[in-house]
Scaffold this motif. Structure first.
Motif, short mmCIF file in Angstrom:
data_model
loop_
_atom_site.label_atom_id
_atom_site.label_comp_id
_atom_site.label_asym_id
_atom_site.label_seq_id
_atom_site.Cartn_x
_atom_site.Cartn_y
_atom_site.Cartn_z
N LEU A 1 6.27 -11.65 5.13
CA LEU A 1 6.90 -10.73 6.09
C LEU A 1 7.63 -9.60 5.36
CD1 LEU A 1 7.21 -10.34 9.14
CD2 LEU A 1 9.39 -11.56 9.00
N ALA A 2 8.43 -9.98 4.32
CA ALA A 2 9.16 -8.97 3.56
C ALA A 2 8.19 -8.06 2.80
CB ALA A 2 10.14 -9.64 2.60
N THR A 3 7.09 -8.62 2.30
CA THR A 3 6.10 -7.81 1.59
C THR A 3 5.46 -6.80 2.55
OG1 THR A 3 5.66 -9.74 0.22
CG2 THR A 3 4.06 -7.94 0.09
N LEU A 4 5.15 -7.26 3.75
CA LEU A 4 4.63 -6.34 4.77
C LEU A 4 5.67 -5.27 5.08
CD1 LEU A 4 2.52 -5.55 6.96
CD2 LEU A 4 3.72 -7.11 8.51
N GLY A 5 6.93 -5.70 5.14
CA GLY A 5 8.03 -4.76 5.43
C GLY A 5 8.10 -3.67 4.39
N ARG A 6 7.93 -4.03 3.12
CA ARG A 6 7.97 -3.00 2.07
C ARG A 6 6.81 -2.03 2.24
NH1 ARG A 6 7.82 -4.15 -4.34
NH2 ARG A 6 5.76 -4.95 -3.82
N GLU A 7 5.65 -2.56 2.58
CA GLU A 7 4.49 -1.69 2.78
C GLU A 7 4.75 -0.71 3.95
OE1 GLU A 7 1.17 -0.39 4.67
OE2 GLU A 7 1.28 -2.52 5.22
N ARG A 8 5.35 -1.23 5.06
CA ARG A 8 5.62 -0.39 6.23
C ARG A 8 6.76 0.62 5.93
NH1 ARG A 8 1.41 0.19 7.69
NH2 ARG A 8 2.20 1.39 9.43
N PHE A 9 7.67 0.22 5.03
CA PHE A 9 8.78 1.12 4.63
C PHE A 9 8.21 2.41 4.06
CE2 PHE A 9 11.86 2.73 1.55
CZ PHE A 9 13.06 2.65 2.23
N PHE A 10 7.22 2.27 3.18
CA PHE A 10 6.61 3.46 2.57
C PHE A 10 5.67 4.15 3.55
CE2 PHE A 10 8.21 1.20 -1.10
CZ PHE A 10 8.79 2.23 -1.82
N ALA A 11 4.93 3.35 4.35
CA ALA A 11 3.98 3.94 5.30
C ALA A 11 4.68 4.80 6.34
CB ALA A 11 3.19 2.81 5.98
#
Ligand code: CUA
Length: 342
Positions: free
Chosen positions: A251-261
């Protein structure tokens, strides 16, 4: 009916109300003056001096108030007697001019004598903290005498018993930096650099606030202050100096990806990542802070979601846009990532 009779009958009722009113006022005043943001429950050198001045002035005001009330009661109840011109002149000159001049001059001298120590700088080699008042949050940079500067936001931690030099600035509007429990306030003025030294005398969690009306979210521009033992403070500062941890879990890894996206990195910096924005608060260790949004939202998963989804509801006038258009799952992922930045 004689006037005197009316006065006698209503006197006890009136006295009752006066006593009740004073009791409630005293309770209200003392109850609201305690806690994390109290100038009369000092936890710093400057605040101790200011509290002393407050109590002296309050004591003086009480003495004058009692004197005036006693004279009023005397004037109401005394049998009218003709006084001589000499007595009248004494009363007017003594009570009306001499006494207030002496009392106010004494308080002025006492108050002014306090200014030099309150405005003195911290000794050379003290910890320096730069604070910039933004709309409407606090940009904080630690400059330890030995070591690299550390950028953070909306939270200040201090070692107990050590003077700290604050250097204050603002890029646009006037704010006022104030930690009532620790000391006096100091304006942050565009185009100028102002200074204040604070020395905490006991550990604890306190609250700082903006003390100058600066715009829509002035009342929502607070920050947390934590005074710690020296060794604990050093450990905390060392942890803040580190780069952000890798996200743990999907979940946190996805969150980091969405942070940049979603372009969050255009405004926010996270040390150790590609995020280098300087418009908004540095988020490197945002998960370790006590509150979000400059002291107004609890720092937990729900707090992050609430903040990102409806920034303008949490803080009307905020410059950060809201991201209410994102699906809930994406908001949860972003929140999980930011929360993991301990
Ligand atoms: Cu910043 Cu008021």
């Amino acid at each position: 009916m004689k006037i005197g009779e009316t006065f006698d009958r209503s006197r006890s009722t009136r006295a009752h109300w006066v006593v009740c009113g004073m009791a409630f006022a005293t309770l209200g005043v003392t109850a609201s003056c305690r806690g994390r943001q109290s100038a009369i429950e000092p936890a710093g050198r400057g605040a101790e001096e200011i509290a002393d001045l407050f109590w002296w002035m309050t004591g003086g005001a009480v003495v004058i108030w009692v004197g005036v009330v006693a004279l009023t009661v005397y004037a109401i109840r005394a049998r009218p007697v003709a006084h001589g011109g000499h007595w009248n002149a004494m009363l007017i000159i003594g009570g009306g001019a001499l006494l207030p001049t002496l009392v106010l001059a004494a308080l002025l001298i006492y108050g002014l004598s306090m200014l030099p120590p309150l405005l003195a700088s911290a000794p050379e080699g003290s910890l320096k903290i730069n604070v910039v008042g933004e709309q409407w949050w606090w940009r904080v940079r630690y400059e330890p005498p030995n070591g690299e500067p550390v950028d953070l936001a909306n939270e200040i931690r201090l070692p107990v018993g050590e003077p700290v030099q604050f250097e204050l600035a603002s890029p646009d509007v006037i704010h006022s930096f104030w930690i009532p429990s620790l000391g006096g306030k100091m304006d942050m003025i565009p185009g100028r650099r102002t200074r204040i030294a604070l020395e905490p005398t006991r550990t604890g969690r306190f609250r700082g606030a903006c003390a100058e009306y600066c715009g829509t979210a002035h009342a929502l521009m607070a920050f947390d202050v934590v005074v710690m033992e020296k060794a604990e403070f050093e450990r905390w500062l060392e942890a803040q100096r580190q780069s952000a941890a890798e996200p743990a879990g999907p979940l946190a890894t996805l969150g980091r990806e969405r942070f940049f996206a979603n372009g969050c990195s255009a405004c926010h910096a996270i040390r150790g990542t590609e995020a280098k924005g300087v418009v908004g608060p540095n988020l490197t260790h945002v998960g370790s802070r006590l509150t979000l949004g400059a002291g107004i939202v609890p720092n937990d998963r729900g707090g992050f979601v609430r903040w990102i989804e409806k920034t303008d509801h949490a803080k009307p006038g905020v410059h950060m846009p809201h991201f209410g258009m994102l699906p809930r799952a994406e908001l949860d992922a972003l929140a999980a990532y930011l929360e993991s930045l301990q």
